[in-house]
Design an enzyme around this catalytic site. Structure first.
Site, PDB file in Angstrom:
ATOM      1  N   ARG A  18       1.362  -0.975   0.266  1.00 60.20           N
ATOM      2  CA  ARG A  18      -0.016   0.210  -0.459  1.00 60.20           C
ATOM      3  C   ARG A  18       0.422   1.241   0.139  1.00 60.20           C
ATOM      4  O   ARG A  18       2.668   0.917   1.002  1.00 60.20           O
ATOM      5  CB  ARG A  18      -0.745   0.012   0.777  1.00 60.20           C
ATOM      6  N   HIS A  51      -1.035   0.146 -10.065  1.00 63.43           N
ATOM      7  CA  HIS A  51      -1.382  -0.567  -9.340  1.00 63.43           C
ATOM      8  C   HIS A  51      -1.929  -1.862  -9.931  1.00 63.43           C
ATOM      9  O   HIS A  51      -3.235  -2.501 -10.107  1.00 63.43           O
ATOM     10  CB  HIS A  51      -2.771  -0.491  -8.031  1.00 63.43           C
ATOM     11  N   GLU A  97      -3.737   7.523  -4.744  1.00 60.95           N
ATOM     12  CA  GLU A  97      -4.317   6.660  -6.267  1.00 60.95           C
ATOM     13  C   GLU A  97      -4.972   7.729  -6.591  1.00 60.95           C
ATOM     14  O   GLU A  97      -6.488   7.570  -5.877  1.00 60.95           O
ATOM     15  CB  GLU A  97      -4.435   5.414  -5.924  1.00 60.95           C
TER      16      GLU A  97
HETATM   17  C1  DGY Z   1      -5.319  -6.135  -3.370  1.00 66.49           C
HETATM   18  O1  DGY Z   1      -5.860  -7.781  -3.115  1.00 66.49           O
HETATM   19  O2  DGY Z   1      -5.186  -5.442  -1.236  1.00 66.49           O
HETATM   20  C2  DGY Z   1      -4.837  -5.291  -4.048  1.00 66.49           C
HETATM   21  O3  DGY Z   1      -3.687  -4.057  -4.205  1.00 66.49           O
HETATM   22  C3  DGY Z   1      -5.616  -5.353  -5.089  1.00 66.49           C
HETATM   23  O4  DGY Z   1      -5.860  -6.619  -6.444  1.00 66.49           O
END
Ligand code: DGY
Length: 308
Positions: A227, A274, A256
């Site tokens: 993240r 992402h 984002e």
């Molecule tokens: C997740 O699964 O946490 C990803 O960031 C989404 O694709």
């Protein structure tokens, strides 16, 4: 009467069909995230919510969803959901672990290779028309074999990255906040590549800031596929610009889809939108698992993958 479900983005048709067989589906077809006011209005009266990482499922949304019994996030991370508020209401929250481990670990390696082999720089040069042909010392990068990979957070994805890195001839060390493995400072000071795999929590917000970047080798690279908020982006831009570290590859960002403006002009950072779990197979499996969680809870069965 079928139970009512709010679905914030379209899912593969096979999964949608499974959901529609059991539920009355209200699908937001806007493409992007549901506008806030519409989200609050549409969640009212729904027994289930299938949410995405781009949906902020905070206390206000949970309060508006007075009938909610389950929130199924189509993601392994669930920092977008106020789990405490859901628990207070007895709402089950589920995520999609395991099914995206391989895709995300593969993509971590793709980013690692892209930044250490200067793929983005090379591609930009070709597209600009600036490539004048093969040269002995052109865009020299760093070989992975014999280098140390430091994995911060050693859960499913961190371990899957470790297995791949070993196949590339890397030595792998890891650091866990429980104290297992190397202390973070030591990992940062000794690794040639540092890859982040901790979930976002108040403890891991800006885990990597200016002091941590300054501890890394000047020749080292940072990879972030977890993240954005785990890294202080302003500090990272400073470190990349001043060559405090050699490079970085990011799949996730603090705000984002905004990218910190100081990162955009830098050649030594790879910026991906992402894409960690973005394969057809994986996204279908994620959607399917989320749908099965919804159907299970609404039928009075235990959820398959409740969050801890
Ligand atoms: C997740 O699964 O946490 C990803 O960031 C989404 O694709």
């Amino acid at each position: 009467m079928k139970p009512k479900v709010l679905l914030t983005r379209s899912l593969p048709s096979s999964v949608l069909a499974r959901l529609e067989a059991a539920c009355d589906v209200d699908l937001f077809r806007g493409g992007g995230p549901v506008p806030r006011a519409e989200f609050l209005a549409r969640v009212a009266g729904k027994e289930a919510l299938l949410s995405m990482v781009t949906d902020t499922v905070d206390r206000a949304v949970i309060d508006a969803g007075t009938e909610l019994r389950v929130i199924a996030n189509v993601a392994v991370g669930y920092n977008n959901i106020d789990v405490a508020a859901a628990r207070e209401r007895g709402i089950t929250v589920t995520n999609t672990p395991d099914v995206l481990t391989d895709a995300t670990a593969d993509f971590t390696m793709a980013l690692m290779l892209a930044v250490t082999r200067r793929l983005g720089e090379g591609e930009r040069m070709v597209r600009r028309g600036d490539w004048k042909g093969w040269a002995f010392d052109q865009l020299l990068g760093m070989q992975l074999r014999g280098k140390q990979l430091g994995i911060v957070g050693f859960g499913r994805i961190g371990r899957a990255v470790a297995a791949r890195a070993a196949a590339f001839g890397m030595t792998v060390v890891h650091s866990l906040r429980s104290g297992e493995g190397l202390a973070l400072d030591r990992l940062l000071a000794t690794s040639d590549v540092v890859s982040l795999h901790v979930p976002l929590s108040p403890d891991t917000r800006h885990l990597i800031g200016q002091p941590e970047l300054a501890r890394m080798k000047r020749s080292a690279y940072l990879i972030n596929t977890t993240r954005g908020l785990v890294v202080d982006e302003a500090a990272l831009a400073w470190a990349l610009k001043n060559r405090i570290i050699s490079g970085a590859a990011l799949d996730v960002y603090e705000r984002e889809p905004e990218i910190h403006p100081d990162l955009l002009p830098l050649e030594n950072v790879v910026l991906a939108p992402h894409l960690g779990s973005a394969t057809t197979e994986t996204r279908t499996a994620m959607a399917d698992l989320a749908a099965r969680n919804v159907v299970a809870v609404l039928s009075g069965e235990p959820p398959l993958t409740p969050v801890a």
